[in-house]
Motif scaffolding. Structure first.
Motif, PDB file in Angstrom:
ATOM      1  N   LEU A   1       3.585  90.266 -55.020  1.00 37.95           N
ATOM      2  CA  LEU A   1       2.330  89.528 -54.887  1.00 37.95           C
ATOM      3  C   LEU A   1       1.559  89.461 -56.181  1.00 37.95           C
ATOM      4  O   LEU A   1       0.731  88.568 -56.364  1.00 37.95           O
ATOM      5  CB  LEU A   1       1.435  90.194 -53.824  1.00 37.95           C
ATOM      6  N   THR A   2       1.793  90.404 -57.078  1.00 38.19           N
ATOM      7  CA  THR A   2       0.978  90.508 -58.275  1.00 38.19           C
ATOM      8  C   THR A   2       1.598  89.788 -59.452  1.00 38.19           C
ATOM      9  O   THR A   2       2.818  89.615 -59.536  1.00 38.19           O
ATOM     10  CB  THR A   2       0.758  91.979 -58.660  1.00 38.19           C
ATOM     11  N   VAL A   3       0.751  89.385 -60.387  1.00 43.39           N
ATOM     12  CA  VAL A   3       1.215  88.872 -61.668  1.00 43.39           C
ATOM     13  C   VAL A   3       1.782  90.049 -62.454  1.00 43.39           C
ATOM     14  O   VAL A   3       1.212  91.139 -62.467  1.00 43.39           O
ATOM     15  CB  VAL A   3       0.047  88.231 -62.439  1.00 43.39           C
ATOM     16  N   GLY A   4       2.896  89.838 -63.132  1.00 43.87           N
ATOM     17  CA  GLY A   4       3.500  90.926 -63.897  1.00 43.87           C
ATOM     18  C   GLY A   4       4.555  91.654 -63.101  1.00 43.87           C
ATOM     19  O   GLY A   4       4.745  91.421 -61.906  1.00 43.87           O
ATOM     20  N   GLY A   5       5.256  92.545 -63.764  1.00 45.48           N
ATOM     21  CA  GLY A   5       6.398  93.207 -63.155  1.00 45.48           C
ATOM     22  C   GLY A   5       6.006  94.302 -62.186  1.00 45.48           C
ATOM     23  O   GLY A   5       4.963  94.931 -62.304  1.00 45.48           O
ATOM     24  N   ALA A   6       6.898  94.513 -61.209  1.00 36.88           N
ATOM     25  CA  ALA A   6       6.699  95.601 -60.256  1.00 36.88           C
ATOM     26  C   ALA A   6       7.970  96.410 -60.069  1.00 36.88           C
ATOM     27  O   ALA A   6       8.003  97.332 -59.270  1.00 36.88           O
ATOM     28  CB  ALA A   6       6.234  95.047 -58.909  1.00 36.88           C
ATOM     29  N   GLY A   7       9.040  96.040 -60.799  1.00 33.19           N
ATOM     30  CA  GLY A   7      10.318  96.723 -60.647  1.00 33.19           C
ATOM     31  C   GLY A   7      11.310  95.955 -59.802  1.00 33.19           C
ATOM     32  O   GLY A   7      12.208  96.551 -59.204  1.00 33.19           O
ATOM     33  N   LYS A   8      11.176  94.618 -59.769  1.00 28.74           N
ATOM     34  CA  LYS A   8      12.043  93.807 -58.916  1.00 28.74           C
ATOM     35  C   LYS A   8      13.497  93.827 -59.366  1.00 28.74           C
ATOM     36  O   LYS A   8      14.405  93.884 -58.539  1.00 28.74           O
ATOM     37  CB  LYS A   8      11.555  92.356 -58.893  1.00 28.74           C
ATOM     38  N   THR A   9      13.732  93.725 -60.680  1.00 35.74           N
ATOM     39  CA  THR A   9      15.095  93.523 -61.159  1.00 35.74           C
ATOM     40  C   THR A   9      16.044  94.645 -60.745  1.00 35.74           C
ATOM     41  O   THR A   9      17.140  94.360 -60.233  1.00 35.74           O
ATOM     42  CB  THR A   9      15.100  93.330 -62.681  1.00 35.74           C
ATOM     43  N   PRO A  10      15.703  95.932 -60.915  1.00 37.39           N
ATOM     44  CA  PRO A  10      16.626  96.972 -60.429  1.00 37.39           C
ATOM     45  C   PRO A  10      16.854  96.904 -58.919  1.00 37.39           C
ATOM     46  O   PRO A  10      17.954  97.208 -58.446  1.00 37.39           O
ATOM     47  CB  PRO A  10      15.911  98.273 -60.820  1.00 37.39           C
ATOM     48  N   LEU A  11      15.824  96.473 -58.171  1.00 39.39           N
ATOM     49  CA  LEU A  11      16.002  96.357 -56.727  1.00 39.39           C
ATOM     50  C   LEU A  11      16.924  95.197 -56.381  1.00 39.39           C
ATOM     51  O   LEU A  11      17.743  95.294 -55.458  1.00 39.39           O
ATOM     52  CB  LEU A  11      14.651  96.189 -56.032  1.00 39.39           C
ATOM     53  N   VAL A  12      16.815  94.081 -57.107  1.00 39.76           N
ATOM     54  CA  VAL A  12      17.734  92.957 -56.890  1.00 39.76           C
ATOM     55  C   VAL A  12      19.171  93.415 -57.092  1.00 39.76           C
ATOM     56  O   VAL A  12      20.075  93.073 -56.302  1.00 39.76           O
ATOM     57  CB  VAL A  12      17.394  91.792 -57.848  1.00 39.76           C
ATOM     58  N   ILE A  13      19.406  94.197 -58.132  1.00 38.04           N
ATOM     59  CA  ILE A  13      20.756  94.718 -58.398  1.00 38.04           C
ATOM     60  C   ILE A  13      21.216  95.592 -57.241  1.00 38.04           C
ATOM     61  O   ILE A  13      22.359  95.477 -56.770  1.00 38.04           O
ATOM     62  CB  ILE A  13      20.771  95.488 -59.724  1.00 38.04           C
ATOM     63  N   LEU A  14      20.333  96.459 -56.750  1.00 42.85           N
ATOM     64  CA  LEU A  14      20.689  97.336 -55.635  1.00 42.85           C
ATOM     65  C   LEU A  14      20.997  96.533 -54.379  1.00 42.85           C
ATOM     66  O   LEU A  14      21.968  96.821 -53.663  1.00 42.85           O
ATOM     67  CB  LEU A  14      19.558  98.325 -55.377  1.00 42.85           C
ATOM     68  N   VAL A  15      20.177  95.529 -54.080  1.00 40.62           N
ATOM     69  CA  VAL A  15      20.413  94.693 -52.900  1.00 40.62           C
ATOM     70  C   VAL A  15      21.773  94.006 -53.000  1.00 40.62           C
ATOM     71  O   VAL A  15      22.544  93.955 -52.023  1.00 40.62           O
ATOM     72  CB  VAL A  15      19.280  93.660 -52.739  1.00 40.62           C
ATOM     73  N   ALA A  16      22.097  93.487 -54.184  1.00 42.70           N
ATOM     74  CA  ALA A  16      23.398  92.843 -54.365  1.00 42.70           C
ATOM     75  C   ALA A  16      24.530  93.836 -54.128  1.00 42.70           C
ATOM     76  O   ALA A  16      25.536  93.504 -53.478  1.00 42.70           O
ATOM     77  CB  ALA A  16      23.491  92.255 -55.776  1.00 42.70           C
ATOM     78  N   GLN A  17      24.381  95.046 -54.625  1.00 46.54           N
ATOM     79  CA  GLN A  17      25.414  96.061 -54.425  1.00 46.54           C
ATOM     80  C   GLN A  17      25.571  96.420 -52.950  1.00 46.54           C
ATOM     81  O   GLN A  17      26.697  96.579 -52.462  1.00 46.54           O
ATOM     82  CB  GLN A  17      25.078  97.306 -55.242  1.00 46.54           C
ATOM     83  N   LEU A  18      24.447  96.536 -52.238  1.00 46.17           N
ATOM     84  CA  LEU A  18      24.520  96.837 -50.806  1.00 46.17           C
ATOM     85  C   LEU A  18      25.229  95.725 -50.040  1.00 46.17           C
ATOM     86  O   LEU A  18      26.020  95.993 -49.128  1.00 46.17           O
ATOM     87  CB  LEU A  18      23.116  97.038 -50.248  1.00 46.17           C
ATOM     88  N   LEU A  19      24.953  94.487 -50.406  1.00 48.52           N
ATOM     89  CA  LEU A  19      25.586  93.363 -49.718  1.00 48.52           C
ATOM     90  C   LEU A  19      27.086  93.350 -49.962  1.00 48.52           C
ATOM     91  O   LEU A  19      27.870  93.040 -49.055  1.00 48.52           O
ATOM     92  CB  LEU A  19      24.957  92.044 -50.179  1.00 48.52           C
ATOM     93  N   VAL A  20      27.502  93.697 -51.170  1.00 46.21           N
ATOM     94  CA  VAL A  20      28.934  93.802 -51.452  1.00 46.21           C
ATOM     95  C   VAL A  20      29.556  94.900 -50.593  1.00 46.21           C
ATOM     96  O   VAL A  20      30.636  94.727 -50.009  1.00 46.21           O
ATOM     97  CB  VAL A  20      29.178  94.069 -52.950  1.00 46.21           C
ATOM     98  N   GLU A  21      28.868  96.033 -50.485  1.00 45.49           N
ATOM     99  CA  GLU A  21      29.366  97.130 -49.653  1.00 45.49           C
ATOM    100  C   GLU A  21      29.479  96.717 -48.191  1.00 45.49           C
ATOM    101  O   GLU A  21      30.335  97.227 -47.447  1.00 45.49           O
ATOM    102  CB  GLU A  21      28.438  98.340 -49.773  1.00 45.49           C
ATOM    103  N   LEU A  22      28.616  95.786 -47.773  1.00 45.35           N
ATOM    104  CA  LEU A  22      28.637  95.309 -46.394  1.00 45.35           C
ATOM    105  C   LEU A  22      29.654  94.180 -46.189  1.00 45.35           C
ATOM    106  O   LEU A  22      29.700  93.563 -45.122  1.00 45.35           O
ATOM    107  CB  LEU A  22      27.240  94.839 -45.986  1.00 45.35           C
ATOM    108  N   GLY A  23      30.444  93.919 -47.226  1.00 47.37           N
ATOM    109  CA  GLY A  23      31.518  92.944 -47.092  1.00 47.37           C
ATOM    110  C   GLY A  23      31.128  91.508 -47.383  1.00 47.37           C
ATOM    111  O   GLY A  23      31.907  90.591 -47.059  1.00 47.37           O
ATOM    112  N   ARG A  24      29.970  91.288 -47.989  1.00 51.82           N
ATOM    113  CA  ARG A  24      29.542  89.925 -48.276  1.00 51.82           C
ATOM    114  C   ARG A  24      29.842  89.539 -49.719  1.00 51.82           C
ATOM    115  O   ARG A  24      30.179  90.374 -50.569  1.00 51.82           O
ATOM    116  CB  ARG A  24      28.048  89.779 -47.997  1.00 51.82           C
ATOM    117  N   ARG A  25      29.694  88.248 -50.008  1.00 53.90           N
ATOM    118  CA  ARG A  25      29.908  87.707 -51.359  1.00 53.90           C
ATOM    119  C   ARG A  25      28.571  87.154 -51.869  1.00 53.90           C
ATOM    120  O   ARG A  25      28.319  85.942 -51.803  1.00 53.90           O
ATOM    121  CB  ARG A  25      30.963  86.607 -51.340  1.00 53.90           C
TER     122      ARG A  25
END
Length: 335
Positions: free
Chosen positions: A61-85
């Motif tokens: 919600l805020t202007v500026g960074g909040a730490g999204k990029t490492p979380l995006v990487i983690l979400v992508a890794q979890l989705l791969v673990e769940l068998g998705r592309r």
């Protein structure tokens, strides 16, 4: 950062310093624009679309960074673990923001792709697509074989319909004074948090009730020319030069300090060019920087002897909540 902008953002996060009168006067007009724009999308007067595969938004919600990029990487890794592309999509802010979808390659110029998409491409095995129209990027990713889309910083991009929303809050700064631009740091009113599927709080401090707790962890530094890596403890007690061109540079300096390293701080605006003078200081002290800064200046010869400090998102005991929420909402079976 200009002096007036620094004073304004300081007022957003200082409970004793109210925003200037002109900012308070403009805030109702900003809120009206935000509310009207979203209403136009809801009623179909502004066109939105869906790529035909599930869409996960990671934003704030805020202007500026909040730490999204490492979380995006983690979400992508979890989705791969769940068998998705999964594929990742981004506007490519700080780069050329192309009008047509472009798949990011490992050796693309960050001046074209932006720093975060290049970082995402190098940190994951997932396709990364950029376009100022994130719906077009998502459709290109789906056409390329992705069966789920993760959109980096797309919370307010209502042209792209979504199936799951994650909002990241900076625990150290929270929502600031709780006001919308320009009187405060919010892109949308605080009530928007209640509409998200999951709220993730990065760090301790001002965390919304019920938020998933996240911390950024990392124990080593890697030379940008890839010739060496060593523990952060090896740089203690310092001093070292710290470069951070991110939304909240102090977070990086505090991170180094927690590892016992004294930092000579060099905060830069988010996505800013790193001056060559900072890369090769005359005092010969080591130069440590964030992964975003490393992505921007890795091609600069002077950066070869500098050190990148990679971090990863750690949800600790709350990690199953994210995994279960993704699986349940996107109709996936947990492994």
């Amino acid at each position: 950062m200009s002096a007036w902008r620094e004073r304004l953002t300081g007022a957003w996060y200082d409970p004793e310093a109210g925003p200037p009168a002109w900012a308070r006067l403009l805030e109702p007009f900003y809120r009206l624009v935000v509310r009207t724009r979203r209403g136009l999308y809801r009623r179909g007067f502004l066109r939105s679309g869906h790529p035909g595969v599930p869409v996960v938004i990671v934003g704030n919600l805020t202007v500026g960074g909040a730490g999204k990029t490492p979380l995006v990487i983690l979400v992508a890794q979890l989705l791969v673990e769940l068998g998705r592309r999964p594929a990742l999509v981004s506007r490519g802010y700080g780069g050329a923001e192309p009008r047509h979808p472009h798949r990011v390659r490992e050796h693309d110029d960050p001046a074209f792709t932006g720093d975060e998409p290049l970082l995402l491409a190098n940190a994951t095995a997932c396709p990364v697509w950029i376009c100022r129209d994130r719906l077009a990027a998502a459709r290109a990713a789906a056409a390329g074989g992705a069966d789920v889309i993760v959109a980096d910083d797309g919370l307010q991009h209502y042209r792209l319909r979504r199936d799951f929303e994650i909002v990241v809050v900076d625990g150290a700064r929270g929502l600031g004074n709780g006001r919308c631009l320009p009187a405060g740091p919010l892109r949308e009113p605080p009530a928007r948090l209640g509409e998200a599927d999951l709220v993730v709080c990065n760090g301790e401090g001002h965390c919304p009730p019920g938020a998933v707790r996240m911390s950024l962890v990392g124990e080593e530094a890697v030379r940008i020319d890839a010739s060496a890596r060593q523990p952060l403890a090896a740089f203690a007690p310092g001093p070292v030069h710290g470069i951070a061109g991110i939304g909240h540079p102090q977070r990086f300096f505090d991170f180094l300090a927690r590892h016992g390293v004294e930092v000579v701080p060099h905060p830069l605006p988010d996505h800013a060019h790193v001056p060559e003078g900072l890369l090769a200081p005359q005092d010969g002290l080591p130069v440590l920087m964030t992964s975003k800064d490393a992505a921007r200046c890795a091609r600069t010869p002077a950066s070869a002897a500098c050190w990148e400090v990679p971090v990863t998102a750690d949800l600790g005991a709350d990690a199953p909540r994210l995994r279960q929420a993704l699986a349940r909402r996107l109709g996936m079976r947990e492994a």
